[in-house]
Design a protein around this motif. Sequence first.
Motif, PDB file in Angstrom:
ATOM      1  N   LYS A  41       0.855  -1.191   0.000  1.00 26.72           N
ATOM      2  CA  LYS A  41       0.000   0.000   0.000  1.00 26.72           C
ATOM      3  C   LYS A  41       0.888   1.237   0.000  1.00 26.72           C
ATOM      4  O   LYS A  41       1.689   1.431   0.906  1.00 26.72           O
ATOM      5  CB  LYS A  41      -0.938   0.017   1.206  1.00 26.72           C
ATOM      6  CG  LYS A  41      -1.922   1.178   1.145  1.00 26.72           C
ATOM      7  CD  LYS A  41      -2.965   1.095   2.225  1.00 26.72           C
ATOM      8  CE  LYS A  41      -3.955   2.232   2.060  1.00 26.72           C
ATOM      9  NZ  LYS A  41      -4.945   2.236   3.111  1.00 26.72           N
ATOM     10  N   TRP A  42       0.727   2.053  -1.037  1.00 25.74           N
ATOM     11  CA  TRP A  42       1.541   3.260  -1.199  1.00 25.74           C
ATOM     12  C   TRP A  42       0.664   4.504  -1.146  1.00 25.74           C
ATOM     13  O   TRP A  42      -0.478   4.502  -1.612  1.00 25.74           O
ATOM     14  CB  TRP A  42       2.244   3.241  -2.543  1.00 25.74           C
ATOM     15  CG  TRP A  42       3.296   2.193  -2.702  1.00 25.74           C
ATOM     16  CD1 TRP A  42       3.301   0.924  -2.196  1.00 25.74           C
ATOM     17  CD2 TRP A  42       4.495   2.312  -3.463  1.00 25.74           C
ATOM     18  NE1 TRP A  42       4.426   0.254  -2.596  1.00 25.74           N
ATOM     19  CE2 TRP A  42       5.175   1.075  -3.381  1.00 25.74           C
ATOM     20  CE3 TRP A  42       5.059   3.332  -4.216  1.00 25.74           C
ATOM     21  CZ2 TRP A  42       6.391   0.851  -4.017  1.00 25.74           C
ATOM     22  CZ3 TRP A  42       6.262   3.111  -4.857  1.00 25.74           C
ATOM     23  CH2 TRP A  42       6.918   1.888  -4.742  1.00 25.74           C
ATOM     24  N   GLU A  43       1.228   5.566  -0.592  1.00 19.75           N
ATOM     25  CA  GLU A  43       0.589   6.883  -0.618  1.00 19.75           C
ATOM     26  C   GLU A  43       1.361   7.735  -1.614  1.00 19.75           C
ATOM     27  O   GLU A  43       2.592   7.800  -1.567  1.00 19.75           O
ATOM     28  CB  GLU A  43       0.610   7.512   0.766  1.00 19.75           C
ATOM     29  CG  GLU A  43      -0.273   6.787   1.745  1.00 19.75           C
ATOM     30  CD  GLU A  43      -0.248   7.386   3.143  1.00 19.75           C
ATOM     31  OE1 GLU A  43       0.653   8.200   3.444  1.00 19.75           O
ATOM     32  OE2 GLU A  43      -1.121   7.012   3.925  1.00 19.75           O
ATOM     33  N   CYS A  44       0.622   8.373  -2.491  1.00 26.43           N
ATOM     34  CA  CYS A  44       1.248   9.127  -3.576  1.00 26.43           C
ATOM     35  C   CYS A  44       0.645  10.524  -3.677  1.00 26.43           C
ATOM     36  O   CYS A  44      -0.458  10.779  -3.193  1.00 26.43           O
ATOM     37  CB  CYS A  44       1.006   8.408  -4.905  1.00 26.43           C
ATOM     38  SG  CYS A  44       1.479   6.666  -4.899  1.00 26.43           S
ATOM     39  N   LEU A  45       1.387  11.396  -4.326  1.00 25.63           N
ATOM     40  CA  LEU A  45       0.891  12.713  -4.727  1.00 25.63           C
ATOM     41  C   LEU A  45       1.193  12.870  -6.209  1.00 25.63           C
ATOM     42  O   LEU A  45       2.297  12.558  -6.657  1.00 25.63           O
ATOM     43  CB  LEU A  45       1.585  13.849  -3.967  1.00 25.63           C
ATOM     44  CG  LEU A  45       1.152  14.117  -2.544  1.00 25.63           C
ATOM     45  CD1 LEU A  45       1.987  15.257  -1.951  1.00 25.63           C
ATOM     46  CD2 LEU A  45      -0.328  14.468  -2.472  1.00 25.63           C
TER      47      LEU A  45
END
Length: 162
Positions: A41-45
Amino acid sequence: MSGGLARQRLAEERKTFRKEKEFGFSAKPTKNADGSMDLLKWECLIPGKDATDWHNGFYPLTLEFTEEYPSRPPKCKFPAGFFHPNVYPSGTVCLSIINEDEDWRPSITVNQILKGIQQLLDSPNEHSPAQADAYMFFTQRTEEYRKKVLAQARHYSIDRVN
């Protein structure tokens, strides 16, 4: 065995992304309760492209991988209610390169996914609507659509993200 391959590939992609990342993009694995990295699970912008109505916005996106990655694409989600014709009300992105029944290929990287979604922001696919209101504004009420996009860009400006 395949779960190990997924995590191994994601660890390599993380290294590559950190070396080659472009201005404004961010992508990193989340942390588990014990402080270890959750490679699934990755958090991106994603930054809005210059010279578009999306410019100045930095749009949060999560990538949720399965143990079958890279044979299967990640689920890509903006926050629920994100305004775009190709984003479901739940926030799930509708894009052919992340659809295993369409254009997904195991060679597609996290960086390519993020760039593809950035491109989709300003170039919606009229033939694959996922959100009725945004689709209607995009196809029939262009100026109101533009105002909503500009308001969303302000909402996700760097001042609000940090």
